[in-house]
Scaffold this motif. Structure first.
Motif, PDB file in Angstrom:
ATOM      1  N   VAL A   8       0.846  -1.203   0.000  1.00  0.00           N
ATOM      2  CA  VAL A   8       0.000   0.000   0.000  1.00  0.00           C
ATOM      3  C   VAL A   8       0.872   1.240   0.000  1.00  0.00           C
ATOM      4  O   VAL A   8       0.653   2.183  -0.782  1.00  0.00           O
ATOM      5  CB  VAL A   8      -0.944  -0.006   1.219  1.00  0.00           C
ATOM      6  CG1 VAL A   8      -1.669   1.329   1.355  1.00  0.00           C
ATOM      7  CG2 VAL A   8      -1.953  -1.145   1.101  1.00  0.00           C
ATOM      8  N   ARG A   9       1.869   1.276   0.853  1.00  0.00           N
ATOM      9  CA  ARG A   9       2.738   2.445   0.967  1.00  0.00           C
ATOM     10  C   ARG A   9       3.457   2.763  -0.337  1.00  0.00           C
ATOM     11  O   ARG A   9       3.692   3.935  -0.658  1.00  0.00           O
ATOM     12  CB  ARG A   9       3.769   2.225   2.084  1.00  0.00           C
ATOM     13  CG  ARG A   9       3.177   2.254   3.481  1.00  0.00           C
ATOM     14  CD  ARG A   9       4.199   1.832   4.527  1.00  0.00           C
ATOM     15  NE  ARG A   9       5.309   2.759   4.621  1.00  0.00           N
ATOM     16  CZ  ARG A   9       5.311   3.861   5.366  1.00  0.00           C
ATOM     17  NH1 ARG A   9       4.239   4.167   6.089  1.00  0.00           N
ATOM     18  NH2 ARG A   9       6.364   4.644   5.399  1.00  0.00           N
ATOM     19  N   ALA A  10       3.784   1.742  -1.082  1.00  0.00           N
ATOM     20  CA  ALA A  10       4.507   1.940  -2.342  1.00  0.00           C
ATOM     21  C   ALA A  10       3.687   2.718  -3.361  1.00  0.00           C
ATOM     22  O   ALA A  10       4.232   3.239  -4.342  1.00  0.00           O
ATOM     23  CB  ALA A  10       4.916   0.589  -2.919  1.00  0.00           C
ATOM     24  N   GLN A  11       2.377   2.804  -3.140  1.00  0.00           N
ATOM     25  CA  GLN A  11       1.507   3.520  -4.080  1.00  0.00           C
ATOM     26  C   GLN A  11       1.416   5.013  -3.765  1.00  0.00           C
ATOM     27  O   GLN A  11       0.764   5.763  -4.505  1.00  0.00           O
ATOM     28  CB  GLN A  11       0.094   2.911  -4.036  1.00  0.00           C
ATOM     29  CG  GLN A  11       0.058   1.442  -4.432  1.00  0.00           C
ATOM     30  CD  GLN A  11      -1.327   0.852  -4.296  1.00  0.00           C
ATOM     31  OE1 GLN A  11      -2.282   1.322  -4.914  1.00  0.00           O
ATOM     32  NE2 GLN A  11      -1.454  -0.177  -3.475  1.00  0.00           N
ATOM     33  N   TYR A  12       2.080   5.459  -2.685  1.00  0.00           N
ATOM     34  CA  TYR A  12       1.997   6.850  -2.241  1.00  0.00           C
ATOM     35  C   TYR A  12       3.341   7.545  -2.438  1.00  0.00           C
ATOM     36  O   TYR A  12       4.272   7.346  -1.653  1.00  0.00           O
ATOM     37  CB  TYR A  12       1.603   6.906  -0.772  1.00  0.00           C
ATOM     38  CG  TYR A  12       0.151   6.577  -0.525  1.00  0.00           C
ATOM     39  CD1 TYR A  12      -0.767   7.580  -0.255  1.00  0.00           C
ATOM     40  CD2 TYR A  12      -0.321   5.269  -0.585  1.00  0.00           C
ATOM     41  CE1 TYR A  12      -2.112   7.294  -0.035  1.00  0.00           C
ATOM     42  CE2 TYR A  12      -1.654   4.965  -0.383  1.00  0.00           C
ATOM     43  CZ  TYR A  12      -2.545   5.981  -0.108  1.00  0.00           C
ATOM     44  OH  TYR A  12      -3.871   5.697   0.096  1.00  0.00           O
ATOM     45  N   PRO A  13       3.468   8.375  -3.466  1.00  0.00           N
ATOM     46  CA  PRO A  13       4.752   9.035  -3.731  1.00  0.00           C
ATOM     47  C   PRO A  13       5.267   9.858  -2.551  1.00  0.00           C
ATOM     48  O   PRO A  13       6.476   9.886  -2.300  1.00  0.00           O
ATOM     49  CB  PRO A  13       4.434   9.939  -4.934  1.00  0.00           C
ATOM     50  CG  PRO A  13       3.285   9.287  -5.614  1.00  0.00           C
ATOM     51  CD  PRO A  13       2.475   8.675  -4.520  1.00  0.00           C
ATOM     52  N   ALA A  14       4.382  10.529  -1.817  1.00  0.00           N
ATOM     53  CA  ALA A  14       4.824  11.402  -0.727  1.00  0.00           C
ATOM     54  C   ALA A  14       5.551  10.640   0.371  1.00  0.00           C
ATOM     55  O   ALA A  14       6.415  11.199   1.057  1.00  0.00           O
ATOM     56  CB  ALA A  14       3.631  12.152  -0.139  1.00  0.00           C
ATOM     57  N   LEU A  15       5.229   9.361   0.551  1.00  0.00           N
ATOM     58  CA  LEU A  15       5.824   8.584   1.643  1.00  0.00           C
ATOM     59  C   LEU A  15       7.289   8.248   1.393  1.00  0.00           C
ATOM     60  O   LEU A  15       7.967   7.745   2.286  1.00  0.00           O
ATOM     61  CB  LEU A  15       5.031   7.291   1.864  1.00  0.00           C
ATOM     62  CG  LEU A  15       3.536   7.442   2.174  1.00  0.00           C
ATOM     63  CD1 LEU A  15       2.939   6.092   2.569  1.00  0.00           C
ATOM     64  CD2 LEU A  15       3.278   8.477   3.263  1.00  0.00           C
TER      65      LEU A  15
END
Length: 403
Positions: A8-15
């Motif tokens: 899931v986290r990999a789909q969020y560029p800001a993270l």
């Protein structure tokens, strides 16, 4: 459950910036699919609705898709139940204006100390103008709970509306909405529920909550800055006539919406709902079915992290948590460090790569009921993309600065 938080986290560029994003209650980050949906809407081209050409029909289609997506997310019976606006605050003022048109001296409105001021002040202001009385339900400052009888005991035969949160934006408390809405309905009163902090963390079914109106903000569940008030059924809107421009549509729900719709943001909201529906890789079927599975998986993930957070805070001598609810709550912690201003504590955490909120967070009645005043506290709020490393990083940092 097939919930992989790292996927899931990999789909969020800001993270990817290496920080711990623990400010979801103030607004979540967005996945690449939402970014793409917004940019694609602009890239392909849109025109205002009502034109006899493709770009206009495309915009009309986006609006229809957005209503359907939000209806699926909260369990509304019909997309026509969904009214869009720029923010929950703006929409609540819109509904306060139209609902208060039927109030008179002697009528009553119930609000609560647990609520964000956006679900308190509009009702108080319009009640005052109508000559109606306002009754305030008190929270328990020791636990952060809102006892059911604190609300239901204030509901009487002249009560016109009960405004109550589904989840506190600072304490995470989730009141028993079913019991409150049931009592309101018995008295012939409407229930207006602030679901802004509830919707990101729960599988929402309006019929189960009993709310007549439920407000939600897309930017709290991985979407763009767009809000909606969802009615329990289209008939809840049919007999309400808000102020509008003469040539504006008189249809429901369009007559509640001011000006041109934010088509690109609506496209992003559709993508956000679809993203939420796919968070559990085992979820299948239609969007409603996939949402049911994925939202429950998210809740289990967040419950595990919340326990780690709450237990960790309790073990820190230099940290005081405000209102630790014993019942259901969102993964949100509101706390203080004795001798340290909340703004200073948040700044020190920011220096260590932690994004947390501080202040009253517009929970104006709550911070005064808790006895901490407008300086408020520090708020750490977990999201579906939070992981154990984020929580441990916060606890370690608090151990350093509270010593």
């Amino acid at each position: 459950m097939a919930y992989d938080v790292e996927k899931v986290r990999a789909q969020y560029p800001a993270l990817s910036d290496g920080r711990a994003w623990l400010d979801g209650a103030a607004g979540t980050q967005v996945p690449q699919s939402v970014i793409d949906a917004v940019s694609d809407a602009y890239r392909v081209g849109m025109s205002n609705v009502g034109g006899p050409f493709e770009s206009s029909r495309r915009a009309a289609g986006i609006v229809a898709e957005a209503r359907a997506a939000v209806a699926d997310l909260v369990g509304a019976p019909d997309p026509a139940c969904v009214v869009f606006g720029p923010s929950m605050t703006a929409l609540t003022y819109r509904f306060a204006a139209v609902l208060a048109a039927g109030w008179a001296p002697g009528d009553e409105v119930v609000v609560t100390q647990l609520d964000h001021d956006a679900n308190v002040r509009p009702w108080m202001q319009y009640a005052q103008r109508a000559g109606a009385a306002v009754r305030m339900a008190e929270l328990d400052p020791a636990t952060g709970e809102l006892p059911v009888d604190q609300v239901t005991s204030l509901i009487g035969e002249r009560t016109k509306l009960v405004a109550v949160t589904a989840a506190s934006n600072v304490l995470g408390t989730m009141p028993d909405l079913r019991a409150i809405s049931h009592r309101a309905r018995e008295a012939g009163a409407l229930t207006y529920v602030d679901g802004v902090q509830h919707c990101p963390h729960a599988h929402v079914r309006l019929a189960e909550l009993g709310a007549d109106f439920y407000a939600t903000s897309a930017y709290k569940w991985a979407g763009p800055h767009l809000a909606a008030v969802v009615a329990a059924d289209p008939w809840s809107l049919e007999n309400l006539y808000p102020d509008k421009l003469t040539p504006s549509p008189d249809t429901v729900p369009e007559r509640f919406e001011l000006g041109t719709s934010p088509f690109a943001a609506m496209a992003g909201a559709v993508a956000a709902v679809d993203h939420l529906a796919g968070l559990d890789s085992d979820a299948d079927g239609g969007r409603v079915e996939r949402l049911a599975v994925s939202r429950c998986s998210v809740q289990a993930h967040e419950d595990e992290l919340a326990k780690m957070l709450f237990d960790g805070l309790a073990a820190l001598d230099g940290v005081v948590r405000y209102g630790a609810p014993q019942g259901p709550c969102t993964p949100t912690a509101f706390f203080g460090l004795p001798g340290k201003e909340p703004s200073d504590a948040a700044a020190q955490l920011a220096e260590r790569g932690l994004n947390v909120s501080h202040g009253h967070s517009y929970a104006w009645e709550a911070v005064h009921a808790l006895g901490i005043g407008p300086k408020g506290g520090v708020r750490a709020s977990l999201s579906h993309y939070s992981n154990q490393a984020d929580v441990q990083r916060l606890l370690d940092a608090l151990g350093e600065i509270s010593g």
